[in-house]
Scaffold this active site. Structure first.
Site, PDB file in Angstrom:
ATOM      1  N   GLY A 121      38.750  59.269   8.789  1.00  0.00           N
ATOM      2  CA  GLY A 121      37.680  59.610   9.712  1.00  0.00           C
ATOM      3  C   GLY A 121      36.722  60.542   9.003  1.00  0.00           C
ATOM      4  N   PRO A 125      27.208  59.160  11.169  1.00  0.00           N
ATOM      5  CA  PRO A 125      25.938  58.429  11.256  1.00  0.00           C
ATOM      6  C   PRO A 125      24.845  58.946  10.318  1.00  0.00           C
ATOM      7  CG  PRO A 125      26.836  58.730  13.446  1.00  0.00           C
ATOM      8  CD  PRO A 125      27.717  59.512  12.522  1.00  0.00           C
ATOM      9  N   GLY A 128      27.357  59.764   4.381  1.00  0.00           N
ATOM     10  CA  GLY A 128      28.731  59.649   3.936  1.00  0.00           C
ATOM     11  C   GLY A 128      28.953  60.346   2.608  1.00  0.00           C
ATOM     12  N   ILE A 154      34.160  53.079  10.031  1.00  0.00           N
ATOM     13  CA  ILE A 154      35.566  53.386   9.840  1.00  0.00           C
ATOM     14  C   ILE A 154      36.382  52.102   9.675  1.00  0.00           C
ATOM     15  CG2 ILE A 154      37.580  54.569  10.784  1.00  0.00           C
ATOM     16  CD1 ILE A 154      35.139  56.347   9.899  1.00  0.00           C
ATOM     17  N   GLY A 333      27.951  26.208  -9.498  1.00  0.00           N
ATOM     18  CA  GLY A 333      26.755  25.456  -9.126  1.00  0.00           C
ATOM     19  C   GLY A 333      26.533  25.493  -7.629  1.00  0.00           C
ATOM     20  N   GLY A 334      26.052  24.387  -7.076  1.00  0.00           N
ATOM     21  CA  GLY A 334      25.775  24.333  -5.635  1.00  0.00           C
ATOM     22  C   GLY A 334      27.010  24.569  -4.787  1.00  0.00           C
ATOM     23  N   GLU A 357      33.625  54.740  -1.069  1.00  0.00           N
ATOM     24  CA  GLU A 357      34.347  55.678  -1.942  1.00  0.00           C
ATOM     25  C   GLU A 357      33.396  56.474  -2.830  1.00  0.00           C
ATOM     26  OE1 GLU A 357      37.741  56.406  -2.102  1.00  0.00           O
ATOM     27  OE2 GLU A 357      37.797  55.232  -0.254  1.00  0.00           O
TER      28      GLU A 357
END
Length: 375
Positions: A121, A125, A128, A154, A333-334, A357
């Protein structure tokens, strides 16, 4: 470094077998349906993987950092989300390192038995990387502590039972708290819709007048920053191994595809440009693995240089994951652009390894700081 690899050769083989048999067949559906790896987590208990780092007297395996990195790499090689889901139980090693015997007896057996999962935790907002700017507050009450704040991005949010919450206890000090999902005042945001790691649930953890008894405080209420620094050093190595596993898995997929795919009458593995790309991919994987092994040796030996080398490993392994998965898609490739092939998922999963991290930009600043201080 060679002696470490030799010592754990059988362990690596057993984890790889588990990953191939129990994890790989579920990886695509896990990503598509965006469900947590419930079945693989349960199956991993047979090898004792959720309890790998914990002391044997608490039901764990007593595995050192190299063992943890081997397990993380081998599982992430086939499914990065499952590797996160299984290794998340290791977070509560902080309780072993800093908690009371009562806390250890209460919580650790839940991790080792698979009865519960856990989560950090940390991130909020507003940021970090600047962990010391955390605004979640823990205020003393008559019976313990009251927590208020929101934790963002989290991993295992809502899926985990226990959360190790970093909260401000005074103007410049922090503590670590053991929060259970059923505690009053705990709620969760909607699951995040992510580019990758879709089999690993992510959400906000919201604390609104969350009342905790004194027994939920981990250690000293003013030493949380010190505790989390020690925990994150170990986590940084584990997540380096996670990124390395993604890179190694993408290299494996590219080798298989280029050996089987034919153009102009021959396998494309015969083309010089393809071989050059594959060589560069192998160099990145092996360089990252070598640096990570060295960092593990330093940590196991208690060498303070482990901090610098953990940051170097994190940057090298996650940059390798992004580069190697990108090239693996190119070599397909594709077909590499289709969800039918695992490299598409691996490329999406790889991106976040450069972000969490501690972003690779932050890691580079930390590396520069450490090397300048050695002058």
């Amino acid at each position: 470094m060679a002696h470490l690899e030799a010592e754990y050769r059988d362990f690596r083989a057993s984890v790889r077998r588990f990953a191939n048999e129990e994890v790989a067949p579920r990886a695509a559906a896990l990503d598509r349906e965006q469900n947590p790896p419930v079945e693989a987590h349960a199956a991993s208990l047979r090898l004792g993987l959720p309890g790998l780092p914990y002391p044997e007297h608490l039901g764990g395996g007593g595995g050192d950092m190299f063992a943890q990195c081997v397990a993380m790499e081998e599982i992430a090689r086939v499914c990065a989300s499952t590797a996160l889901g299984i290794s998340s139980s290791w977070i509560m090693m902080a309780v072993v390192n800093f908690g009371t015997e009562d806390q250890q007896r209460e919580i650790v057996p839940q991790m080792t038995s698979g009865a519960a999962r856990c989560a950090w935790g940390l991130t909020e907002p507003k940021g970090g990387s600047d962990l010391m700017a955390a605004s979640t507050k823990a205020v003393r009450s008559a019976d313990g502590w009251v927590l208020n704040g929101t934790k963002r991005f989290i991993t295992n949010g809502g899926w985990a039972e226990w959360y190790l919450v970093f909260a401000r206890t005074s103007e410049k000090r922090f503590g670590l708290f053991l929060v259970h999902k059923n505690d009053a005042g705990v709620s969760f945001g909607a699951p995040e819709k992510k580019m990758g790691m879709r089999g690993s649930p992510t959400s906000d953890v919201i604390l609104e007048n969350c009342v905790l008894p004194e027994s939920r405080l981990l250690g000293d209420p003013e030493r949380g920053a010190e505790y989390i620094g020690a925990a994150l050093l170990k986590s940084r190595l584990q997540m380096s191994a996670h990124a390395l596993g993604i890179a190694a898995g993408a290299l494996d997929a590219a080798l298989r595809y280029t050996s089987e795919r034919e153009q102009f009458g021959q396998a494309i593995a015969k083309f010089q440009m393809v071989r050059g790309m594959v060589a560069d991919m192998a160099i990145k994987v092996e360089a990252g693995r070598s640096v990570l092994r060295h960092a593990c040796e330093l940590l196991i030996a208690g060498d303070p240089e482990a901090k610098l080398h953990a940051s170097i490993a994190k940057v090298m392994c996650s940059d390798a994951a992004m580069a190697v998965t990108t090239d693996a898609v190119q070599l397909h490739g594709g077909y590499g652009y289709l969800e039918d092939y695992a490299v598409e998922r691996m490329m999406r999963d790889a991106k976040v390894t450069q972000i969490w991290e501690g972003t690779n930009q932050i890691q580079r600043l930390m590396i520069a700081k450490e090397v300048y201080e050695q002058i």
